[in-house]
Design a protein around this motif. Structure first.
Motif, PDB file in Angstrom:
ATOM      1  N   ARG A  43       4.402  -1.701   7.681  1.00 12.48           N
ATOM      2  CA  ARG A  43       4.165  -1.920   6.261  1.00 12.48           C
ATOM      3  C   ARG A  43       2.659  -1.994   6.047  1.00 12.48           C
ATOM      4  N   ILE A  45      -0.786  -3.628   4.223  1.00 20.33           N
ATOM      5  CA  ILE A  45      -1.236  -4.943   3.756  1.00 20.33           C
ATOM      6  C   ILE A  45      -2.595  -4.778   3.057  1.00 20.33           C
ATOM      7  N   THR A 142       1.138  -7.235  -4.276  1.00 16.25           N
ATOM      8  CA  THR A 142       0.491  -7.722  -3.049  1.00 16.25           C
ATOM      9  C   THR A 142       1.387  -8.860  -2.526  1.00 16.25           C
ATOM     10  N   SER A 144       2.046  -9.677   0.375  1.00 20.10           N
ATOM     11  CA  SER A 144       1.502 -10.399   1.533  1.00 20.10           C
ATOM     12  C   SER A 144       0.909 -11.749   1.113  1.00 20.10           C
ATOM     13  N   TYR A 149       3.756 -16.103   6.984  1.00 20.45           N
ATOM     14  CA  TYR A 149       3.796 -15.366   8.249  1.00 20.45           C
ATOM     15  C   TYR A 149       4.168 -16.242   9.451  1.00 20.45           C
ATOM     16  N   GLY A 159       5.832  -5.618   2.155  1.00 19.99           N
ATOM     17  CA  GLY A 159       4.631  -4.789   2.228  1.00 19.99           C
ATOM     18  C   GLY A 159       3.937  -4.751   0.878  1.00 19.99           C
ATOM     19  N   ASP A 160       2.699  -4.262   0.869  1.00 22.39           N
ATOM     20  CA  ASP A 160       1.911  -4.145  -0.356  1.00 22.39           C
ATOM     21  C   ASP A 160       1.804  -2.671  -0.756  1.00 22.39           C
ATOM     22  N   THR A 278       8.384  -3.281  -0.857  1.00 19.33           N
ATOM     23  CA  THR A 278       7.210  -3.528  -1.714  1.00 19.33           C
ATOM     24  C   THR A 278       7.637  -3.964  -3.110  1.00 19.33           C
TER      25      THR A 278
END
Ligand code: ACO
Length: 320
Positions: A43, A45, A142, A144, A149, A159-160, A278
């Motif tokens: 993915r 970021i 975004t 992320s 994490y 994902g971004d 996303t």
């Protein structure tokens, strides 16, 4: 009668790629587990200085170029996002300024992973009423920034990225029909619980929490229903569809919808392996990928669908 037709598509992915192998060093997981359960290999970021509106800007400029239009031709801007740059103004207003224009209405739509389909439906309603001639519809995230994490149960998914379409007024239907639903009863199965009007200040609440197995079950059933609703509403048979462009949450959910439609996976646009989920960006990212590699052509009949937090879900039947 006025209709909305897709005049151009565009998308943008941040440069940095986070692979499953890298995730193996961050949480107790494995590339094999992630690929088997989700279909995801990697993915993108966003860099620290890259905001949602920056991703949206890149995708929008590409969509405008593909449509042969300038930003000053736009009469309305809609941005679907769950990860806005700031609380206000809207990311749509920030994008408008970055596009170097002003004056036309601009607002955000928040329906999590269904956001792009919600935005497309909103733009279509505006255009049917004869107002705007050219509308920019963007899905940009975004994710992320709201991903924990250390939580292996869902950090491997997100994902971004950003995707955009420019809709232009047309006498022939491009957006043939759209179908939207929501049910807030099970909202806690998938949420970021923190918020501005919450009492106290607990940063732990600012990340995605998901009951994956329960969400999976509801998503498959709900997408089955929305597919039936869309086909029945338009009196068409599934064999008439050229492409399925689904929200990219999980390859197993996508395969279940393809099976329901008797569609070969060759006729399904899959980007989840390279983009992850996303959210609002996933459908326009997938659409732009298949337009640019030549698979989706003018005149093709496309079904797109999405399911996400809320719960929200929706579909659109589109003639390219
Ligand atoms: N690596 C290794 N093992 C893991 C991981 C991981 N990253 N995460 C969980 N596990 C373990 C669990 O602890 C569990 O172990 P146990 O059996 O010993 O208890 C086992 O793997 C199975 O866990 P499940 O959560 O049942 O796994 P599942 O097959 O359901 O896959 C997943 C999880 C991928 C999250 C799946 O449920 C899913 O995709 N759900 C739907 C997501 C979705 O569609 N969201 C909607 C839109 S998103 C939006 O709106 C923002």
């Amino acid at each position: 009668m006025n209709h909305a037709r897709i005049a151009g598509t565009g998308s943008y992915l941040p440069e940095r790629i986070l692979t499953n192998e890298e995730l193996e060093s961050m949480v107790e997981t494995s590339d094999a587990w992630i690929r088997e359960r989700t279909g995801i290999r990697e993915r993108h970021i966003a860099a620290e200085e890259e905001l949602t509106s920056d991703l949206a800007l890149q995708a929008s400029q590409r969509a405008l170029d593909a449509a042969g239009l300038k930003a000053s031709d736009l009469d309305l801007i809609l941005v679907a996002t769950t990860t806005p740059d700031q609380i206000f103004p809207s990311t749509a207003c920030i994008l408008q300024a970055k596009l170097g224009i002003g004056g036309c209405p601009a607002f955000d739509i928040q329906a999590v992973c269904s956001g792009f389909v919600y935005a497309l439906a909103t733009a279509d309603r505006f255009m049917r009423n004869g107002g705007p001639r050219h509308v920019l519809v963007v899905g940009a995230e975004t994710l992320s920034r709201i991903t924990d994490y250390t939580d292996r149960s869902n950090c491997i998914l997100w994902g971004d990225g950003a995707g955009a379409v420019v809709l232009s007024r047309s006498t022939d239907p491009g957006i043939i029909s759209t179908h939207l639903h929501a049910d807030g009863q099970h909202r806690s199965l998938l949420e970021v619980p923190g918020g501005i009007s919450q009492p106290g200040d607990n940063p732990d609440l600012d990340f995605i929490r998901m009951e994956g197995r329960a969400v999976f079950r509801v998503a498959v059933n709900t997408l089955d229903q929305i597919v039936d609703e869309t086909l029945e509403h338009n009196g068409i048979d599934k064999s008439e569809l050229d492409w399925l462009v689904p929200h990219q949450a999980n390859i197993r959910i996508i395969q279940a919808t393809a099976k329901k439609l008797n569609m070969s996976m060759d006729d399904v646009v899959v980007t989840v392996d390279r983009h992850g989920n996303t959210s609002a960006a996933s459908v326009p990212l997938a659409l732009d990928t298949a337009v640019r590699d030549g698979r989706i052509k003018r005149g093709d009949l496309i079904l797109t669908e999405a399911f996400g937090g809320g719960f929200t879900w929706g579909s659109a039947l589109i003639r390219m």
